[in-house]
Design an enzyme around this catalytic site. Structure first.
Site, PDB file in Angstrom:
ATOM      1  N   ASP A  35      98.420  95.657 132.677  1.00 60.36           N
ATOM      2  CA  ASP A  35      98.666  94.442 131.899  1.00 60.36           C
ATOM      3  C   ASP A  35      99.376  93.414 132.800  1.00 60.36           C
ATOM      4  O   ASP A  35     100.445  93.716 133.344  1.00 60.36           O
ATOM      5  CB  ASP A  35      99.559  94.814 130.697  1.00 60.36           C
ATOM      6  CG  ASP A  35      99.883  93.622 129.805  1.00 60.36           C
ATOM      7  OD1 ASP A  35      99.588  92.475 130.212  1.00 60.36           O
ATOM      8  OD2 ASP A  35     100.446  93.847 128.723  1.00 60.36           O
ATOM      9  N   GLU A  46     114.383  95.606 158.795  1.00 60.62           N
ATOM     10  CA  GLU A  46     114.089  97.029 158.658  1.00 60.62           C
ATOM     11  C   GLU A  46     112.628  97.273 159.000  1.00 60.62           C
ATOM     12  O   GLU A  46     112.112  98.363 158.784  1.00 60.62           O
ATOM     13  CB  GLU A  46     114.437  97.512 157.254  1.00 60.62           C
ATOM     14  CG  GLU A  46     113.749  96.774 156.122  1.00 60.62           C
ATOM     15  CD  GLU A  46     114.243  97.226 154.759  1.00 60.62           C
ATOM     16  OE1 GLU A  46     114.906  96.421 154.109  1.00 60.62           O
ATOM     17  OE2 GLU A  46     113.967  98.348 154.346  1.00 60.62           O
ATOM     18  N   CYS A  79     117.829  96.577 153.454  1.00 64.27           N
ATOM     19  CA  CYS A  79     117.897  95.144 153.110  1.00 64.27           C
ATOM     20  C   CYS A  79     119.284  94.547 153.361  1.00 64.27           C
ATOM     21  O   CYS A  79     119.489  93.345 153.201  1.00 64.27           O
ATOM     22  CB  CYS A  79     117.505  94.938 151.654  1.00 64.27           C
ATOM     23  SG  CYS A  79     115.908  95.650 151.279  1.00 64.27           S
ATOM     24  N   THR A 134     105.734  95.092 144.370  1.00 60.62           N
ATOM     25  CA  THR A 134     107.036  94.595 144.846  1.00 60.62           C
ATOM     26  C   THR A 134     107.027  94.435 146.369  1.00 60.62           C
ATOM     27  O   THR A 134     108.053  94.575 147.017  1.00 60.62           O
ATOM     28  CB  THR A 134     108.199  95.507 144.391  1.00 60.62           C
ATOM     29  OG1 THR A 134     108.024  96.812 144.939  1.00 60.62           O
ATOM     30  CG2 THR A 134     108.282  95.620 142.886  1.00 60.62           C
ATOM     31  N   SER A 191     116.317 104.147 142.812  1.00 63.83           N
ATOM     32  CA  SER A 191     116.809 103.075 143.705  1.00 63.83           C
ATOM     33  C   SER A 191     117.479 101.963 142.882  1.00 63.83           C
ATOM     34  O   SER A 191     118.442 101.338 143.342  1.00 63.83           O
ATOM     35  CB  SER A 191     115.676 102.523 144.578  1.00 63.83           C
ATOM     36  OG  SER A 191     114.755 101.752 143.833  1.00 63.83           O
ATOM     37  N   HIS A 231     120.574  90.500 145.841  1.00 65.77           N
ATOM     38  CA  HIS A 231     119.376  90.977 146.539  1.00 65.77           C
ATOM     39  C   HIS A 231     118.255  91.048 145.494  1.00 65.77           C
ATOM     40  O   HIS A 231     118.456  91.568 144.395  1.00 65.77           O
ATOM     41  CB  HIS A 231     119.634  92.363 147.155  1.00 65.77           C
ATOM     42  CG  HIS A 231     118.380  92.995 147.648  1.00 65.77           C
ATOM     43  ND1 HIS A 231     117.528  92.349 148.523  1.00 65.77           N
ATOM     44  CD2 HIS A 231     117.792  94.189 147.359  1.00 65.77           C
ATOM     45  CE1 HIS A 231     116.490  93.126 148.766  1.00 65.77           C
ATOM     46  NE2 HIS A 231     116.618  94.245 148.070  1.00 65.77           N
ATOM     47  N   LYS A 280     118.951  92.517 136.013  1.00 69.19           N
ATOM     48  CA  LYS A 280     119.683  93.781 135.841  1.00 69.19           C
ATOM     49  C   LYS A 280     121.028  93.711 136.572  1.00 69.19           C
ATOM     50  O   LYS A 280     122.051  94.190 136.088  1.00 69.19           O
ATOM     51  CB  LYS A 280     118.876  94.959 136.415  1.00 69.19           C
ATOM     52  CG  LYS A 280     117.587  95.278 135.656  1.00 69.19           C
ATOM     53  CD  LYS A 280     116.841  96.397 136.392  1.00 69.19           C
ATOM     54  CE  LYS A 280     115.418  96.587 135.928  1.00 69.19           C
ATOM     55  NZ  LYS A 280     115.278  97.159 134.602  1.00 69.19           N
ATOM     56  N   ASN A 327     109.251  90.507 147.659  1.00 69.59           N
ATOM     57  CA  ASN A 327     110.396  91.096 148.357  1.00 69.59           C
ATOM     58  C   ASN A 327     110.300  90.799 149.852  1.00 69.59           C
ATOM     59  O   ASN A 327     109.265  91.059 150.477  1.00 69.59           O
ATOM     60  CB  ASN A 327     110.426  92.614 148.131  1.00 69.59           C
ATOM     61  CG  ASN A 327     111.767  93.226 148.541  1.00 69.59           C
ATOM     62  OD1 ASN A 327     112.670  92.523 149.005  1.00 69.59           O
ATOM     63  ND2 ASN A 327     111.897  94.529 148.363  1.00 69.59           N
ATOM     64  N   SER A 352     119.130  99.775 150.715  1.00 70.88           N
ATOM     65  CA  SER A 352     118.943 101.168 150.297  1.00 70.88           C
ATOM     66  C   SER A 352     119.488 102.122 151.346  1.00 70.88           C
ATOM     67  O   SER A 352     119.614 101.781 152.521  1.00 70.88           O
ATOM     68  CB  SER A 352     117.459 101.450 150.080  1.00 70.88           C
ATOM     69  OG  SER A 352     117.042 100.840 148.886  1.00 70.88           O
TER      70      SER A 352
HETATM   71  N1  CAA Z   1     104.773  93.567 129.492  1.00 73.42           N
HETATM   72  C1  CAA Z   1     106.064  93.258 129.813  1.00 73.42           C
HETATM   73  N2  CAA Z   1     106.895  94.120 130.475  1.00 73.42           N
HETATM   74  C2  CAA Z   1     106.381  95.314 130.847  1.00 73.42           C
HETATM   75  C3  CAA Z   1     105.054  95.692 130.532  1.00 73.42           C
HETATM   76  C4  CAA Z   1     104.246  94.765 129.831  1.00 73.42           C
HETATM   77  N3  CAA Z   1     102.972  95.048 129.506  1.00 73.42           N
HETATM   78  N4  CAA Z   1     104.849  96.934 131.030  1.00 73.42           N
HETATM   79  C5  CAA Z   1     106.021  97.330 131.615  1.00 73.42           C
HETATM   80  N5  CAA Z   1     106.932  96.346 131.505  1.00 73.42           N
HETATM   81  C6  CAA Z   1     108.299  96.331 132.028  1.00 73.42           C
HETATM   82  C7  CAA Z   1     109.029  97.637 131.842  1.00 73.42           C
HETATM   83  O1  CAA Z   1     109.612  97.739 130.557  1.00 73.42           O
HETATM   84  C8  CAA Z   1     110.062  97.541 132.961  1.00 73.42           C
HETATM   85  O2  CAA Z   1     111.095  96.662 132.562  1.00 73.42           O
HETATM   86  P1  CAA Z   1     112.621  97.232 132.539  1.00 73.42           P
HETATM   87  O3  CAA Z   1     112.926  97.721 133.909  1.00 73.42           O
HETATM   88  O4  CAA Z   1     113.426  96.046 132.143  1.00 73.42           O
HETATM   89  O5  CAA Z   1     112.618  98.339 131.542  1.00 73.42           O
HETATM   90  C9  CAA Z   1     109.299  96.815 134.077  1.00 73.42           C
HETATM   91  O6  CAA Z   1     108.185  96.178 133.436  1.00 73.42           O
HETATM   92  C10 CAA Z   1     108.786  97.744 135.158  1.00 73.42           C
HETATM   93  O7  CAA Z   1     108.071  98.758 134.531  1.00 73.42           O
HETATM   94  P2  CAA Z   1     108.186 100.266 135.041  1.00 73.42           P
HETATM   95  O8  CAA Z   1     109.615 100.625 135.255  1.00 73.42           O
HETATM   96  O9  CAA Z   1     107.380 101.114 134.135  1.00 73.42           O
HETATM   97  O10 CAA Z   1     107.444 100.099 136.448  1.00 73.42           O
HETATM   98  P3  CAA Z   1     107.110 101.172 137.514  1.00 73.42           P
HETATM   99  O11 CAA Z   1     107.495 102.538 137.083  1.00 73.42           O
HETATM  100  O12 CAA Z   1     105.680 100.955 137.873  1.00 73.42           O
HETATM  101  O13 CAA Z   1     108.013 100.828 138.796  1.00 73.42           O
HETATM  102  C11 CAA Z   1     109.535  99.855 140.307  1.00 73.42           C
HETATM  103  C12 CAA Z   1     108.783  99.671 138.987  1.00 73.42           C
HETATM  104  C13 CAA Z   1     110.442 101.073 140.208  1.00 73.42           C
HETATM  105  C14 CAA Z   1     110.372  98.616 140.581  1.00 73.42           C
HETATM  106  C15 CAA Z   1     108.481 100.060 141.460  1.00 73.42           C
HETATM  107  O14 CAA Z   1     107.706  98.897 141.609  1.00 73.42           O
HETATM  108  C16 CAA Z   1     109.090 100.423 142.799  1.00 73.42           C
HETATM  109  O15 CAA Z   1     109.280 101.594 143.095  1.00 73.42           O
HETATM  110  N6  CAA Z   1     109.415  99.401 143.669  1.00 73.42           N
HETATM  111  C17 CAA Z   1     110.013  99.647 144.990  1.00 73.42           C
HETATM  112  C18 CAA Z   1     111.487 100.019 144.917  1.00 73.42           C
HETATM  113  C19 CAA Z   1     112.371  98.867 144.512  1.00 73.42           C
HETATM  114  O16 CAA Z   1     112.009  97.696 144.570  1.00 73.42           O
HETATM  115  N7  CAA Z   1     113.607  99.188 144.119  1.00 73.42           N
HETATM  116  C20 CAA Z   1     114.602  98.186 143.747  1.00 73.42           C
HETATM  117  C21 CAA Z   1     116.018  98.665 143.958  1.00 73.42           C
HETATM  118  S1  CAA Z   1     116.247  99.223 145.667  1.00 73.42           S
HETATM  119  C22 CAA Z   1     116.345  97.762 146.544  1.00 73.42           C
HETATM  120  O17 CAA Z   1     116.587  96.729 145.994  1.00 73.42           O
HETATM  121  C23 CAA Z   1     116.082  97.786 148.014  1.00 73.42           C
HETATM  122  C24 CAA Z   1     114.703  97.247 148.273  1.00 73.42           C
HETATM  123  O18 CAA Z   1     114.526  96.058 148.541  1.00 73.42           O
HETATM  124  C25 CAA Z   1     113.577  98.154 148.209  1.00 73.42           C
END
Ligand code: CAA
Length: 420
Positions: free
Chosen positions: A32, A84, A116, A159, A209, A245, A254, A299, A332
């Protein structure tokens, strides 16, 4: 002795020529589109071609900062590249940049790495260098440059992003004076995100993370409070803007919730309508307006925090001068810092110099097939004696580009001044 304020005197962004629209990615992955647009807060994602690497992006961003702000390269006495996604296990990105910009031989030059957090580590080192009296009237060039890549069809794919932010740090800065005495630090060994030496792609325990990031915020903020002595300058009420960040835009929301909870001393849930509304009002005023660049670039790891700051600075108005800002960097693995600064008097006069709109407007939209072809081509682009990547094959015209590795030596062509 009273010290002159030091901070950010110039800032510029440069990213890749191509981008992917998140609606195209959502359609291709049968997701979606609102998950990416609202759930993650991303509308576009910058994608680097095989001819754009950490070196070329860093050099062009730095050239732009020097040129637009009228700073002579001879004034630079320290060059630090936080990354990185460096290009060599030994040789720093910074030394390529040093040559391409024609910096002085007595400029100390190095690379910093802690995911980062690398560029924030560089920025605070630059402030320490100035405070220690080693600058001798010179400035530091601190560059954040990265290509965030998790790979095709991974959870991290939406991302990704790429780009570089260059900052020139000195005394009597034109843009932001940093409170070098209030930076709070935090470190903890965690496996939330990493990239082993053998992998082009990052590995992430995504949801964990996010937890690590939020815990690090609390730790760094508490340490900053202890450092600051006067708690008044850290209060949310005293801040005009809060930069975090930004691995994806929703993460800043968040983080801001955690910021409010940590300061107000209570967990806030949607059930508590008054407190939730207070957080929303604060987020809408202090965070959301400065996430526009992050939402179209994605990112950029080390530079994401500073991209949000650049967005703020390009929209600056005179009444914001003299107001306080907060900065939170998370890397991280993990390392983090929280600090504050003040918008310099007269900074509004430089807002057009900061704006990357001309560069962003010239970007080319990729379709999904071309995006996947490009990602695969990057996997071998830096192998020795591979067919050399040709900028023209990727629609790149004049500019500074990587053109392959010959005899184990990276080759570059063109100049940063020509790059759009
Ligand atoms: N409409 C609106 N919102 C929706 C939706 C829809 N149809 N479907 C899902 N969402 C929302 C979810 O509710 C969720 O929101 P919340 O977090 O507010 O609950 C959001 O969309 C993401 O959904 P999921 O959590 O289900 O997504 P995912 O499991 O596919 O993974 C992620 C998301 C964990 C960020 C993944 O993309 C990922 O692993 N990214 C890389 C790691 C990362 O960026 N980590 C961030 C912290 S670490 C850091 O900051 C260092 C760095 O740079 C990496």
């Amino acid at each position: 002795m009273t010290r002159k304020p030091a901070g950010i005197d110039a800032i510029a962004f440069h990213g890749p020529r191509c981008y992917l629209d998140m609606s195209d990615l959502a359609q291709a992955r049968d997701v979606d589109p609102d998950k990416y647009r609202l759930g993650l807060g991303q509308t576009q994602m910058a994608v680097a071609t095989p001819c754009e690497d950490t070196v070329t992006m860093a050099t062009v961003a730095a050239h732009r900062a020097l040129d637009r702000f009228g700073i002579d390269p001879g004034e630079i006495g320290t060059l630090i590249v936080g990354t990185e996604t460096g290009v060599d296990h030994s040789k720093p990105v910074a030394v390529y940049v040093h040559e391409m910009l024609g910096l002085a031989q007595n400029c100390r030059t190095f690379e910093t790495k802690h995911a980062c957090y690398g560029a924030m580590a560089g920025l605070t080192s630059a402030l320490d260098w100035i405070a220690a009296g080693r600058a001798r009237g010179r400035k530091a060039l601190v560059i954040a440059s990265d290509i965030a890549r998790y790979g095709i069809k991974t959870a991290g794919e939406p991302t990704q992003g790429a780009g570089a932010v260059a900052m020139i740090v000195g005394a009597d800065p034109r843009l932001v004076e940093l409170d070098s005495d209030t930076f709070g630090d935090y470190t903890r060994q965690v496996m939330d995100f990493w990239r082993p030496l053998y992998s082009k792609y990052a590995f992430a325990d995504g949801h964990y993370s996010i937890e690590c990031y939020l815990a690090a915020f609390t730790g760094a903020w508490r340490d900053a409070c202890e450092q600051a002595g006067s708690w008044d300058r850290l209060r949310l009420e005293a801040l005009d803007a809060c930069f975090y960040h930004v691995p994806f835009v929703k993460m800043a929301r968040k983080a801001h919730l955690r910021h409010c909870e940590t300061e107000w001393g209570e967990a806030i849930t949607r059930a508590d309508a008054d407190m939730a509304a207070r957080v929303r009002t604060s987020y809408d005023a202090q965070v959301a307006p400065w996430l526009e660049l992050n939402s179209v670039v994605g990112n950029i790891y080390t530079g994401s925090l500073f991209l949000a700051m650049a967005d703020y600075l390009r929209k600056l108005t005179p009444e914001r001068e003299g107001r306080r800002l907060s900065l939170f960097s998370y890397g991280s693995g993990c390392g983090a810092a929280f600090g504050t600064g003040v918008v310099s008097g007269g900074a509004t006069a430089s807002r057009n110099l900061v704006d990357p709109a001309v560069h962003l407007d010239s970007r080319v939209r990729l379709d999904i097939d071309r995006y996947e072809q490009l990602i695969r081509a990057c996997e071998t682009a830096d192998h020795n004696e591979e067919p050399y990547p040709d900028p023209a094959d990727w629609g790149l015209d004049k500019g500074l580009y990587y053109v392959g590795t010959r005899d184990h030596v990276r080759q570059y062509t063109g100049s940063p001044a020509e790059t759009l």
